[in-house]
Scaffold this motif. Structure first.
Motif, PDB file in Angstrom:
ATOM      1  N   VAL A 120      38.336  70.942  42.354  1.00  0.00           N
ATOM      2  CA  VAL A 120      38.455  70.277  43.663  1.00  0.00           C
ATOM      3  C   VAL A 120      37.188  69.492  43.983  1.00  0.00           C
ATOM      4  O   VAL A 120      37.242  68.335  44.426  1.00  0.00           O
ATOM      5  N   LEU A 139      38.013  72.750  52.685  1.00  0.00           N
ATOM      6  CA  LEU A 139      38.249  73.176  51.311  1.00  0.00           C
ATOM      7  C   LEU A 139      36.966  73.656  50.629  1.00  0.00           C
ATOM      8  O   LEU A 139      36.904  73.740  49.401  1.00  0.00           O
ATOM      9  N   ARG A 181      37.403  76.515  48.350  1.00  0.00           N
ATOM     10  CA  ARG A 181      38.320  76.255  47.239  1.00  0.00           C
ATOM     11  C   ARG A 181      37.726  75.243  46.255  1.00  0.00           C
ATOM     12  O   ARG A 181      38.392  74.853  45.289  1.00  0.00           O
ATOM     13  N   LEU A 208      45.590  74.835  44.038  1.00  0.00           N
ATOM     14  CA  LEU A 208      45.703  74.699  45.491  1.00  0.00           C
ATOM     15  C   LEU A 208      47.155  74.850  45.931  1.00  0.00           C
ATOM     16  O   LEU A 208      48.081  74.583  45.170  1.00  0.00           O
ATOM     17  N   THR A 209      47.339  75.246  47.173  1.00  0.00           N
ATOM     18  CA  THR A 209      48.682  75.247  47.748  1.00  0.00           C
ATOM     19  C   THR A 209      49.099  73.811  48.041  1.00  0.00           C
ATOM     20  O   THR A 209      48.266  72.887  48.008  1.00  0.00           O
ATOM     21  N   GLU A 224      47.103  72.415  50.932  1.00  0.00           N
ATOM     22  CA  GLU A 224      45.718  72.120  50.566  1.00  0.00           C
ATOM     23  C   GLU A 224      45.634  70.839  49.747  1.00  0.00           C
ATOM     24  O   GLU A 224      44.687  70.045  49.905  1.00  0.00           O
ATOM     25  N   LYS A 225      46.609  70.595  48.892  1.00  0.00           N
ATOM     26  CA  LYS A 225      46.629  69.348  48.119  1.00  0.00           C
ATOM     27  C   LYS A 225      46.802  68.144  49.035  1.00  0.00           C
ATOM     28  O   LYS A 225      46.188  67.096  48.805  1.00  0.00           O
TER      29      LYS A 225
END
Length: 345
Positions: free
Chosen positions: A91, A117, A120, A128-129, A132-133
């Motif tokens: 990320v 984020l 993450r 990522l979920t 989150e993406k």
């Protein structure tokens, strides 16, 4: 300060008007939304990407007409649903790529913090979920910081936390001098994310009236004063509450009203909105505008009825003249009253 002018934007397709010429002027950084259908939204996106898809129209950002795709790329940032990410990299590396691509003055950590984020950052993008993406995709426009940032359905199918993060991000971009334009087919998203909401359709561009809770109280006081001076004057706006805002619909926008398990819903161009008033109150308010109580659970806008169908000797249905061709029940006891309204013997 970012100013935007869409001058005489128009789209004709094989002799059919997708939307007539309209002009939108934005004189200071703002968060706006245009609520429209998918095919119109695609035309707008292509136009903002600098492609020659409009029949007529000019785009002016900060006083400069955008004529070439290079100028569009510099002054207009576009984030689409279909935009992808590098799934295999971390990320933090994805954010760094965005930063380097646009030589952003915002640091990697700052952009990670904006979309929440940080914790993450060490994961690969594919871990990522979905929500989150979607937040990570928005970082590209944070890095670009164009005068105009266009987002397609930014909160589609995301969780509540992500919706709040998106709203704060848009506010941050506005404070930094960018105008944010949301293109969506969901009225609730438009109202929640934007200060001003417009509806674009074949009849043109229209401002959607909304109110906050405080404004609602002032509106009721003003309306009471009007009714006291002019008894019987119909109030021509029908409210629907979406979180802390009220959407005000003109009666002609409403196709029909339905009561389901004690809850009343307004049906507007294929979308459903919770009503503030009871079915009986709405019947009284809307009767002067050509609405008819066709069933104990339904009120229909007769202007939108295309056909009256007979199912059985005692069963009737009203078919609406819209894309869904919705069928509304008509009770036997209401048939005579409807015939009288229509002048049918």
């Amino acid at each position: 300060m970012a100013t935007l002018s869409l001058q005489q934007w128009e789209k004709q397709n094989e002799g059919i008007t997708l939307f007539p010429a309209f002009t939108m002027e934005v004189t200071e950084p703002s968060v706006l939304a245009v609520y429209t259908h998918t095919h119109i939204r695609e035309v707008l996106l292509q136009a903002f990407l600098g492609k020659s898809v409009l029949s007529e129209g000019a785009t002016i950002v900060n006083g400069d007409p955008l004529k070439k795709r290079r100028s569009f790329t510099r002054d207009v940032g576009v984030c689409r649903i279909e935009d992808g990410l590098y799934e295999r990299i971390r990320v933090r590396d994805q954010v760094r790529l965005f930063q380097q691509l646009y030589a952003s003055s915002w640091s990697v950590n700052e952009m990670l913090s904006i979309v929440k984020l940080q914790e993450r950052a060490h994961l690969s993008v594919k871990q990522l979920t979905y929500s989150e993406k979607q937040r990570l995709k928005l970082v590209r426009l944070c890095a670009q910081r164009a005068p105009l940032c266009v987002f397609e359905e930014p909160d589609q199918n995301v969780d509540l936390e992500t919706r709040r993060i998106i709203a704060r991000l848009f506010q941050r971009l506005q404070e930094e001098g960018s105008t944010v334009l949301v293109l969506t087919g969901n009225m609730e998203s438009a109202v929640l994310l934007a200060e001003n909401v417009y509806r674009l359709e074949s009849s043109g561009l229209h401002l959607v009236e909304t109110q906050t809770e405080n404004e609602e109280g002032e509106e009721k006081e003003e309306q009471a004063a009007v009714e006291e001076k002019e008894p019987g004057l119909p109030f021509d706006k029908i409210p629907s509450r979406v979180n802390e805002k009220l959407i005000l619909f003109h009666p002609t926008e409403i196709d029909f009203i339905e009561s389901v398990q004690g809850e009343v819903h307004l049906h507007v161009q294929g979308e459903t909105f919770p009503a503030v008033f009871t079915l009986t109150e709405l019947e009284e308010r809307l009767q002067p505008f050509g609405f008819f109580r066709c069933h104990r659970s339904y009120i229909v806008n007769l202007q939108n009825v295309r056909e009256i169908m007979t199912w059985t000797r005692n069963s009737y249905t009203l078919v609406l003249n819209d894309a869904s061709q919705a069928e509304i029940p008509l009770s036997k006891t209401k048939m005579a009253a409807l015939k009288a309204m229509l002048g049918i013997k």
